[in-house]
Design a protein around this motif. Structure first.
Motif, short mmCIF file in Angstrom:
data_model
loop_
_atom_site.label_atom_id
_atom_site.label_comp_id
_atom_site.label_asym_id
_atom_site.label_seq_id
_atom_site.Cartn_x
_atom_site.Cartn_y
_atom_site.Cartn_z
N PHE A 1 -7.31 -29.60 45.97
CA PHE A 1 -7.50 -28.36 45.21
C PHE A 1 -6.77 -27.18 45.84
CE2 PHE A 1 -11.15 -29.44 47.83
CZ PHE A 1 -11.27 -28.35 48.68
N ARG B 1 -23.41 -38.23 39.52
CA ARG B 1 -23.98 -39.19 38.57
C ARG B 1 -25.34 -38.71 38.06
NH1 ARG B 1 -23.30 -45.60 39.70
NH2 ARG B 1 -22.83 -45.21 41.88
N CYS C 1 -13.27 -29.82 44.01
CA CYS C 1 -14.06 -30.62 44.95
C CYS C 1 -14.73 -29.78 46.03
CB CYS C 1 -13.18 -31.67 45.63
SG CYS C 1 -12.04 -32.45 44.49
N VAL D 1 -11.55 -36.30 51.80
CA VAL D 1 -12.93 -36.43 51.33
C VAL D 1 -13.64 -37.36 52.32
CG1 VAL D 1 -12.30 -38.20 49.63
CG2 VAL D 1 -14.51 -37.08 49.47
N GLU E 1 -19.14 -37.61 42.84
CA GLU E 1 -20.09 -38.72 42.86
C GLU E 1 -20.86 -38.75 44.18
OE1 GLU E 1 -19.06 -42.49 41.01
OE2 GLU E 1 -19.97 -43.53 42.70
N LEU E 2 -20.14 -38.49 45.29
CA LEU E 2 -20.80 -38.50 46.60
C LEU E 2 -21.90 -37.44 46.68
CD1 LEU E 2 -17.79 -38.92 49.06
CD2 LEU E 2 -19.51 -40.63 48.52
N LEU E 3 -21.71 -36.34 45.95
CA LEU E 3 -22.64 -35.22 46.07
C LEU E 3 -23.59 -35.11 44.88
CD1 LEU E 3 -20.19 -32.64 47.66
CD2 LEU E 3 -21.98 -33.93 48.79
N GLU F 1 -11.71 -37.43 35.07
CA GLU F 1 -11.50 -37.65 36.49
C GLU F 1 -11.21 -36.29 37.13
OE1 GLU F 1 -12.21 -40.32 38.03
OE2 GLU F 1 -12.49 -41.60 36.29
N CYS F 2 -11.24 -36.28 38.44
CA CYS F 2 -11.16 -35.07 39.28
C CYS F 2 -10.69 -33.79 38.59
CB CYS F 2 -10.25 -35.34 40.48
SG CYS F 2 -10.44 -34.13 41.78
N ARG G 1 -16.37 -37.01 37.39
CA ARG G 1 -17.03 -38.19 37.96
C ARG G 1 -16.20 -38.82 39.07
NH1 ARG G 1 -16.63 -42.83 33.41
NH2 ARG G 1 -14.39 -43.01 33.30
N SER G 2 -15.27 -38.05 39.63
CA SER G 2 -14.46 -38.62 40.71
C SER G 2 -15.24 -38.63 42.03
CB SER G 2 -13.14 -37.88 40.84
OG SER G 2 -12.25 -38.42 39.89
N ILE G 3 -14.54 -39.07 43.06
CA ILE G 3 -15.20 -39.46 44.30
C ILE G 3 -16.08 -38.38 44.91
CG2 ILE G 3 -13.03 -39.04 45.57
CD1 ILE G 3 -15.40 -41.82 46.47
N THR G 4 -15.56 -37.14 45.06
CA THR G 4 -16.35 -36.12 45.76
C THR G 4 -17.60 -35.76 44.97
OG1 THR G 4 -14.24 -35.27 46.51
CG2 THR G 4 -16.17 -33.95 47.00
N ASN H 1 -15.56 -46.42 42.50
CA ASN H 1 -15.14 -45.12 41.99
C ASN H 1 -13.63 -44.94 42.11
OD1 ASN H 1 -14.45 -42.20 42.13
ND2 ASN H 1 -16.63 -41.98 41.68
#
Lengths: 436, 213
Positions: free
Chosen positions: A91, B110, B144, A322, B105-107, B139-140, B100-103, A336
């Motif tokens: 970003f 979902r 993030c 990340v 989802e981790l936080l 996606e992203c 719904r991308s990785i960061t 993912n």
């Protein structure tokens, strides 16, 4: 690294940093004025080449050399600005455009002058709504002040800047995909050669540069190539933006020389300030997901253009990290990441279209408790049979898809095997009947 | 049960119906021509303008865009179908784009998505029966540092918690951004409605509710 003074982010947090007045009051547009009034295009290219400015978009190709590929006797050049930032979790371009749009515009003027372009297209992903309004308003402001358009600052140099909004496709960040998208087509990357410098947008010689690359240009002109080379290492010179996010205490975009390690980026007081709840680091995708993964034991990796290769990574990428903590199931991460590339593959090359989806299906069944022990070899085999590096695809997307997936399977194989060994008997059949 | 078949004699849209693109919209599309070497390059800007005007890009609108750009209607559909941002059926007044991308989802992304689905009673690619919200995932979103995040129309909501979802979706101004907007890719002023991207595009497609894409 506490004494490092930010250059690219120097205006972030300053009141009114988006406005022309504030940007100018803080020394902005002096470099552009010097370029269009006192320098020749070749002077600019030489200075940027001497600084060794490597592209910040992911590939790290030297910007001055890229400009040098433009044919000598060309009649027209087109400049494309890659603001399609879509690589999770990157970003930094968003931060640049959101807080300091005029720095980007000044970079565009300098790159445009150096390449003798008279039109620059800023290709911006559509999800950047607020950033689009900020950039477009800044461009309008620059036009009104005579910094863009005909006869910039009385120098006789003309440059039109147009924002072209994308529509939700990761692959349009690939430079020829971006070109096709501007032409009003599907963002299908082109077979190279011919490279864009020879035959690009509208079949004209074209240069595609990333936003962060361009943001470096005013500072190289103003402070000189020697200043730039004094930061970082000879092969990874100059200021660089790093993103850090995930379960860390202070996620954000930070500027540092490329001597920083991944550990400092996550733990340092000036950066991520450690993990939330002090949980151990399990894995990091330090260069955007497509560059691959390192484990919590490999945090000493330097965030420069060379060191990531020593850790089985594709490269520095977008330098966006990340972090995954030890509470996270690696199967969920695998699924993912695999899904991202399965959805974003443009579908042109068979092994990428099929392979990314195949890997996603394998990852899904592993996550749902229906993995087979041979799936781990299978996923590695599929990954090894796609991409530009074995010469099988048109663009680098499948390489970016395989590195994180192969990385996870190789570096976390023990954990994945354990999950598969402990699966509920009989569940596999039930899940598979739904998934396949 | 007999096979359901498509009646191929029935046209996809009524070519004789009055045009869906006003002269003002066509003029706005033409205003992009000087920017590019080809008319076709104005296709993405045209799709943005039309989608903002009609709320979606219908088959008839595609044919009319093709007419303005001097290309075949199938070229318009070919390009349009590649990009996730354009819709060829009506959507809700506000579109929620959940990351719904990785960061995210981790936080907890979902959980946020599940909360939205539960609160609105719709799944991804569906629209609420009252036509207020459509839900998609993307996606992203390059937000993030503020994960989990989601867009409601143009507004990026940062650090959304599942518990905040009902209040957030009840707020009337949850799609308003507080910076000066550029109208470059908006519907032309004459036909502009309040809000952006609402579903009044009932001109030639049936307005469906709860329809999957």
């Amino acid at each position: 690294m506490a004494d490092y003074e930010p250059v690219l982010l120097r205006n972030v947090g300053v009141d009114g940093s988006r406005t022309l007045d504030v940007y100018r009051a803080r020394g902005g547009y002096k470099a552009a004025e010097k370029v269009v009034k006192d320098m020749t295009a070749d002077d600019v290219i030489d200075e940027v080449k001497r600084a060794g400015l490597r592209g910040r978009g992911g590939a790290g190709f030297p910007a001055g050399v890229k400009w040098g590929f433009l044919p000598k006797g060309r009649k027209r050049t087109l400049l494309c600005v890659n603001a399609d930032e879509s690589e999770p979790p990157t970003f930094c371009n968003r931060v640049l455009m959101e807080h300091d749009p005029h720095q980007v515009i000044e970079g565009i003027i300098i790159a445009g002058y150096a390449t003798r372009a008279q039109i620059a297209y800023v290709y911006m992903r559509v999800e950047f709504h607020e950033q689009f309004h900020i950039m477009q308003n800044a461009i309008d402001e620059a036009y009104a002040a005579g910094l863009l358009g005909k006869n910039i600052l009385g120098s006789g140099y003309d440059l039109e800047v147009y924002v072209h909004r994308g529509a939700g496709a990761y692959v349009c960040g690939e430079e020829t995909g971006l070109i096709e998208s501007i032409e009003g087509k599907r963002g299908y990357p082109r077979i190279k050669p011919p490279f864009p410098a020879v035959e690009g947008l509208f079949r004209m010689p074209t240069v595609v540069n990333n936003v962060e690359t361009l943001a470096n240009l005013p500072h190289i002109i103003e402070r000189g190539a020697d200043w730039f080379l004094g930061i970082g290492t000879p092969s990874s010179a100059g200021p660089k933006l790093f993103c850090v996010c995930g379960p860390v205490n202070r996620p954000g975009c930070y500027e540092a020389p490329m001597t920083i390690t991944c550990e400092e980026l996550i733990m340092g007081d000036a950066f991520g300030r450690g993990m939330t709840d002090n949980l151990p680091v399990k894995a990091v995708f330090p260069g955007g997901t497509s560059m691959g993964v390192i484990t919590g034991d490999e945090l000493q990796m330097k965030m420069d253009f060379d060191d990531p290769r020593n850790f089985g990574m594709l490269g520095l990428g977008t330098a966006a990290a990340v972090v995954v903590n030890n509470k996270t199931d690696i199967r969920a991460v695998l699924r993912n990441v695999a899904r991202f590339y399965a959805l974003e593959s443009c579908g042109q090359c068979t092994q990428c279209r099929e392979g990314t989806n195949w890997m996603y299906r394998i990852a899904s069944r592993i996550e749902h408790g229906a993995g087979r022990i041979e799936d781990l070899d299978l996923i590695e085999e599929v990954a090894g049979r796609m991409g530009m590096m074995p010469g099988l695809s048109i663009c680098g997307l499948p390489d970016g898809a395989t590195f994180p997936i192969q990385g996870i399977v190789r570096k976390f194989r023990g954990e994945l095997e354990e999950h598969i060994a402990n699966q509920e008997p009989g569940k596999a059949e039930a899940v598979l009947s739904v998934l396949n | 049960m007999a096979w359901q078949t498509i009646n191929r004699n029935e046209p996809v849209f009524d070519a004789d119906a009055p045009p869906v693109l006003s002269e003002a919209v066509r003029e706005k599309i033409r205003s992009f021509f000087p920017r590019y070497d080809t008319k076709r390059a104005a296709l993405l800007p045209a799709l943005h303008v039309v989608q903002d005007t009609l709320g979606h890009v219908s088959w008839k609108a595609m044919a009319e865009i093709a007419e303005v750009l001097d290309i075949h209607p199938s070229d318009v559909f070919d390009t349009m179908s590649f990009y996730t941002h354009f819709w060829n059926h009506p959507k809700g007044e506000k579109t929620i784009t959940a990351c719904r991308s990785i960061t995210c989802e981790l936080l907890g992304g979902r959980e946020v998505l599940d909360a939205i689905k539960k609160h609105l009673g719709i799944d991804e690619h569906e629209t609420t029966p009252d036509g207020k919200y459509s839900l998609v995932t993307e996606e992203c979103l390059a937000g993030c540092d503020h994960s989990p995040c989601m867009l409601i129309n143009e507004k990026l909501h940062k650090r959304v918690r599942a518990a905040d979802v009902p209040a957030l979706l009840a707020a009337a101004d949850n799609d308003k951004i507080d910076i000066p907007r550029s109208t470059l890719f908006d519907a032309p002023q004459e036909s502009q409605r309040a809000g952006s991207g609402s579903a009044d595009g009932k001109t030639d497609d049936q307005v469906g509710t709860n329809v999957a894409e």
